[in-house]
Design an enzyme around this catalytic site. Structure first.
Site, PDB file in Angstrom:
ATOM      1  N   ARG A   1      -1.390  -6.963  -7.965  1.00  0.00           N
ATOM      2  CA  ARG A   1      -0.240  -7.846  -7.750  1.00  0.00           C
ATOM      3  C   ARG A   1      -0.091  -8.877  -8.857  1.00  0.00           C
ATOM      4  O   ARG A   1       0.990  -9.414  -9.050  1.00  0.00           O
ATOM      5  CB  ARG A   1      -0.383  -8.552  -6.406  1.00  0.00           C
TER       6      ARG A   1
ATOM      7  N   HIS B   1       0.835  -1.206   0.000  1.00  0.00           N
ATOM      8  CA  HIS B   1       0.000   0.000   0.000  1.00  0.00           C
ATOM      9  C   HIS B   1       0.869   1.255   0.000  1.00  0.00           C
ATOM     10  O   HIS B   1       0.608   2.207  -0.738  1.00  0.00           O
ATOM     11  CB  HIS B   1      -0.910   0.047   1.236  1.00  0.00           C
TER      12      HIS B   1
ATOM     13  N   LYS C   1     -16.794  -7.493   4.830  1.00  0.00           N
ATOM     14  CA  LYS C   1     -15.584  -7.789   5.582  1.00  0.00           C
ATOM     15  C   LYS C   1     -15.739  -7.333   7.028  1.00  0.00           C
ATOM     16  O   LYS C   1     -16.363  -6.322   7.306  1.00  0.00           O
ATOM     17  CB  LYS C   1     -14.368  -7.050   4.981  1.00  0.00           C
TER      18      LYS C   1
END
Length: 143
Positions: free
Chosen positions: A90, A16, A40
């Protein structure tokens, strides 16, 4: 141009920090925003995540930190006058996950998504993995 770097940041990782630093070089202003995800359960309180993001933004004069707990990401963008969302990816799995959301954000509000490829040395890091390792370390030290 103003850009939004949204996420749960639960916890804030080196990945991050890397995306935030690089985005700050590319945009006039970057708002890094802790977003509420009803799917979440947060591990860290929002206030702690905001403090960690402020620490990560130290020295980045064009970065502000905020949170958004109600409504869609595009609602925040409209209110704040933001036309670009930054997403770190990623790998292919992240991109496949992000693409439908990017398309929907554009269709709903004309908000573009700017993808930044993760630093290869950090591409294996995720908030979930960082939390799991931290929990295992705590358990090992409690013995």
């Amino acid at each position: 141009m103003r850009a939004l770097f949204p996420g749960s940041f639960d916890p804030v990782t080196q990945g991050h920090r890397d995306v935030l630093r690089r985005a700050a070089l590319l945009f006039d202003e970057v708002v890094v925003c802790v977003m509420f995800n009803p799917n979440k359960t947060g591990r860290f309180p929002v206030a702690e995540r905001l403090n960690r993001l402020r620490a990560a933004a130290t020295g980045l004069s064009n970065v502000t930190v905020d949170s958004h707990t109600g409504g869609l990401l595009v609602d925040y963008c409209r209110r704040a006058g933001i036309d670009v969302v930054i997403r770190g990816v990623r790998g292919v799995h992240d991109l496949e996950y992000e693409m439908p959301m990017a398309r929907m954000n554009y269709e709903l509000a004309g908000v573009e998504t700017f993808f930044l490829a993760a630093d290869p040395g950090l591409a294996h890091v995720s908030s979930t993995l960082v939390t799991a390792v931290g929990q295992q370390n705590r358990l090992a030290h409690d013995d």
